[in-house]
Design a protein around this motif. Sequence first.
Motif, short mmCIF file in Angstrom:
data_model
loop_
_atom_site.label_atom_id
_atom_site.label_comp_id
_atom_site.label_asym_id
_atom_site.label_seq_id
_atom_site.Cartn_x
_atom_site.Cartn_y
_atom_site.Cartn_z
N LEU A 1 -14.90 -1.88 1.38
CA LEU A 1 -13.46 -2.03 1.56
C LEU A 1 -12.69 -0.97 0.79
O LEU A 1 -11.70 -0.42 1.30
N TYR A 2 -13.17 -0.64 -0.40
CA TYR A 2 -12.52 0.40 -1.21
C TYR A 2 -12.53 1.74 -0.48
O TYR A 2 -11.52 2.45 -0.41
N ALA A 3 -13.68 2.07 0.10
CA ALA A 3 -13.79 3.33 0.85
C ALA A 3 -12.83 3.35 2.03
O ALA A 3 -12.17 4.37 2.30
N LEU A 4 -12.71 2.23 2.72
CA LEU A 4 -11.79 2.15 3.86
C LEU A 4 -10.34 2.29 3.42
O LEU A 4 -9.54 2.97 4.09
N VAL A 5 -10.00 1.66 2.30
CA VAL A 5 -8.62 1.76 1.78
C VAL A 5 -8.30 3.21 1.44
O VAL A 5 -7.21 3.72 1.76
N VAL A 6 -9.23 3.89 0.79
CA VAL A 6 -9.02 5.29 0.42
C VAL A 6 -8.84 6.15 1.67
O VAL A 6 -7.93 7.00 1.74
N ILE A 7 -9.67 5.94 2.66
CA ILE A 7 -9.58 6.72 3.90
C ILE A 7 -8.25 6.50 4.60
O ILE A 7 -7.59 7.46 5.03
N VAL A 8 -7.83 5.25 4.69
CA VAL A 8 -6.56 4.93 5.36
C VAL A 8 -5.39 5.54 4.60
O VAL A 8 -4.48 6.15 5.20
N CYS A 9 -5.41 5.39 3.28
CA CYS A 9 -4.31 5.92 2.47
C CYS A 9 -4.23 7.45 2.57
O CYS A 9 -3.14 8.02 2.65
N MET A 10 -5.38 8.11 2.57
CA MET A 10 -5.38 9.56 2.67
C MET A 10 -4.94 10.02 4.06
O MET A 10 -4.31 11.07 4.21
N ALA A 11 -5.27 9.21 5.07
CA ALA A 11 -4.82 9.55 6.43
C ALA A 11 -3.30 9.47 6.51
O ALA A 11 -2.63 10.32 7.11
N VAL A 12 -2.74 8.42 5.87
CA VAL A 12 -1.28 8.26 5.84
C VAL A 12 -0.65 9.42 5.07
O VAL A 12 0.38 9.99 5.48
N TYR A 13 -1.28 9.78 3.93
CA TYR A 13 -0.78 10.91 3.14
C TYR A 13 -0.74 12.19 3.98
O TYR A 13 0.23 12.94 3.94
N TRP A 14 -1.82 12.41 4.74
CA TRP A 14 -1.89 13.64 5.51
C TRP A 14 -0.78 13.72 6.56
O TRP A 14 -0.22 14.77 6.80
N LEU A 15 -0.48 12.55 7.13
CA LEU A 15 0.60 12.50 8.13
C LEU A 15 1.97 12.74 7.50
O LEU A 15 2.85 13.37 8.09
#
Length: 287
Positions: free
Chosen positions: A12-26
């Motif tokens: 779950l931690y890995a998924l949260v990091v991936i989602v947050c970084m995707a939002v950051y990139w946008l």
Amino acid sequence: MRNVFVFTYGILYALVVIVCMAVYWLLKPVIGVEFGTALIAVLVLALPLTYLLLRFGLFRERNKPESNLHEEFRKELFTNGYTEKSLGIADQVINEVKAGKKVNYVYLKDFVVFTADYRNQIKDYQKALELLDLLDPKDVRSRSIRVIDRGMSMLLYLNVRMDTVCGLLDDEEARSIYKEAHELFDSVNTDPFASMLDVIDYEYHILHKEYDKALAISDRLMANTSEFGREYVGKYYYSAEVRKLLGRDAEAEEYMRMAGEFVKDKSLAIQQTYHLTRTRLGMDEEG
């Protein structure tokens, strides 16, 4: 359970990091924060966020009827054994599954496998097989489940199913289980995996009346000094059974006497298995 929690938290931690970084990139053109700074912030903030998400998920899961029944079932089973209460709970869930209700495999496997084990102990092998066949083979062999518990639930299933098919004298499936178990767990040399694989081999040799090979396995289980091996009461039962089949009744009775001494201060569930084994082996309680 701790290993399951840690594994789930990590995923779950890995998924949260991936989602947050995707939002950051946008949003990077808007917020103007450097990638390195954003990554560090996300890695830190994802820790408490993941914990809160996991606790919320566990809270919702525990409020599900099947989760509450599963907890009640395991508590009764491991405290008092196969009682009217524990078997009744399992029957309730199993009947609902037969009627078409979907039950999470994590829960269903326990209701099915433990109840099938009881049926094996009373030699109701056909009923045990009907129960085990309720589990979808894809779920049983799910890679995600095997990663979470290192394959223990899979090995337990194969163990109980081997007992069932040997009771039904189904040589073809016994060979299939034997082969699959060794393909999956031959490389695992630690307990309880090693001992449980030994039990599968023991059952296989008993089916083929290879009593000398079964005797060697029972002796190996008795000599096991690992933490699991010292506490594994099943070693006495296998030692008694194979000696009884070899006509060495006095030795068989001695192993059951040792088993009786071993379980006398244990839980009612463990004591119940002792009495069920005496009945299954055709030994009266007085010895």
